[in-house]
Design an enzyme around this catalytic site. Sequence first.
Site, PDB file in Angstrom:
ATOM      1  N   SER A 192       0.240   7.721   5.982  1.00 40.16           N
ATOM      2  CA  SER A 192       0.162   6.322   6.406  1.00 40.16           C
ATOM      3  C   SER A 192      -0.722   5.549   5.442  1.00 40.16           C
ATOM      4  O   SER A 192      -1.670   6.107   4.868  1.00 40.16           O
ATOM      5  CB  SER A 192      -0.425   6.232   7.822  1.00 40.16           C
ATOM      6  N   GLU A 245       3.673   8.207  -0.665  1.00 41.45           N
ATOM      7  CA  GLU A 245       4.832   9.084  -0.822  1.00 41.45           C
ATOM      8  C   GLU A 245       5.820   8.962   0.333  1.00 41.45           C
ATOM      9  O   GLU A 245       7.014   9.221   0.161  1.00 41.45           O
ATOM     10  CB  GLU A 245       4.382  10.533  -0.977  1.00 41.45           C
ATOM     11  N   GLY A 246       5.338   8.545   1.503  1.00 41.39           N
ATOM     12  CA  GLY A 246       6.256   8.316   2.612  1.00 41.39           C
ATOM     13  C   GLY A 246       7.227   7.187   2.297  1.00 41.39           C
ATOM     14  O   GLY A 246       8.435   7.303   2.537  1.00 41.39           O
ATOM     15  N   HIS A 247       6.705   6.093   1.761  1.00 40.83           N
ATOM     16  CA  HIS A 247       7.574   4.981   1.367  1.00 40.83           C
ATOM     17  C   HIS A 247       8.549   5.405   0.270  1.00 40.83           C
ATOM     18  O   HIS A 247       9.728   5.028   0.294  1.00 40.83           O
ATOM     19  CB  HIS A 247       6.734   3.807   0.848  1.00 40.83           C
ATOM     20  N   ARG A 280      -2.862   3.467   6.263  1.00 35.20           N
ATOM     21  CA  ARG A 280      -4.191   3.363   6.857  1.00 35.20           C
ATOM     22  C   ARG A 280      -5.016   4.639   6.687  1.00 35.20           C
ATOM     23  O   ARG A 280      -6.207   4.638   7.003  1.00 35.20           O
ATOM     24  CB  ARG A 280      -4.073   2.997   8.339  1.00 35.20           C
ATOM     25  N   GLN A 301       2.672  -9.581  13.367  1.00 35.67           N
ATOM     26  CA  GLN A 301       2.671  -8.311  14.090  1.00 35.67           C
ATOM     27  C   GLN A 301       1.275  -7.727  14.239  1.00 35.67           C
ATOM     28  O   GLN A 301       1.103  -6.630  14.762  1.00 35.67           O
ATOM     29  CB  GLN A 301       3.590  -7.299  13.420  1.00 35.67           C
ATOM     30  N   GLY A 316      11.144   4.726   8.659  1.00 32.70           N
ATOM     31  CA  GLY A 316      10.568   6.041   8.905  1.00 32.70           C
ATOM     32  C   GLY A 316      10.442   6.356  10.384  1.00 32.70           C
ATOM     33  O   GLY A 316      10.170   5.473  11.202  1.00 32.70           O
ATOM     34  N   ALA A 366       0.859  -1.192   0.000  1.00 32.51           N
ATOM     35  CA  ALA A 366       0.000   0.000   0.000  1.00 32.51           C
ATOM     36  C   ALA A 366       0.894   1.241   0.000  1.00 32.51           C
ATOM     37  O   ALA A 366       0.769   2.122   0.841  1.00 32.51           O
ATOM     38  CB  ALA A 366      -0.952  -0.010   1.187  1.00 32.51           C
TER      39      ALA A 366
END
EC number: 6.3.2.1
Length: 292
Positions: free
Chosen positions: A185, A35-37, A187, A61, A147, A32
């Site tokens: 995120s 832009e953070g990834h 989510r 997890q 991150g 998923a």
Amino acid sequence: MQTVTDPVEMQTISEKLRLGRQLIGVVMTMGALHEGHISLVKLAREQAGTVILTIFVNPTQFGPNEDFHRYPRPFEQDAALARSAGVDYLFAPEAGAIYPEGFSTAISCSGVSDLLEGEKRPGHFSGVATVVTKLLNITRPHLAVFGEKDAQQLAVIRRVVTDLNIPVKVVAAPTMRESNGLAVSSRNIYLTAGQRESAGAIWRSLQHALDRLAAGETGLKELAEATATMIASESGFRVDYVAFVDEETFMPAERALKGRSYRILAAVFAGGIRLIDNACFASPTHIAGEEA
């Protein structure tokens, strides 16, 4: 970009890259991609000649009442994003390849994993520590980028890497944010437009706490409580926790001391969606009211 699903094949590729003196960087994700990834991939690309991105929705997890089965898995879209970001190898194993029949090993990390997320989500960090260790052994990177949004996870990974003498450099990447400050995120796609707008209160409240620290406040427990109240009041969300930890030890902190750095962490429920965020404050060498 080459897609690999077999752990042995991935290990073989990494071994050949190492023999060819290629510096390997890895970015671990559950897919998923956003832009953070991509920012993590860019950071890995700046420091390594070869970038491996892993996509694995790790079942160990997730708690029994969490969102494992509905966690988004848009693999084709993720692969296209990874390719456009310049990823060299996409490692996307099935669960059975990571946890084959008879698998019975787990890594636990006491101390840093016992509080906050660890307390609220029993077993979560054992699952994280185990899969990260496996993925490090499979991809054999020189550096791994994570991150800062998942600050406690980052602290757990650093502890595991140190304690187990894993020869990898852990690189922290700053949190990417939406225009209202909401931490990016996977989510966030669950949020309604209204929830997304209200969620900006989380970051505003954390920043307000840092401003109060900068102004000379030292009572971290009281400030955490005030921050929780502010988040709830401005967003209408249910606050799971707000707490300060010492940045170096990641242990709970109740009073700011000169020369120390602290991180405030928050977990909030927007309806049934759990959001986390954090912010770091570096104390000046002198705090008003504290004896030299």
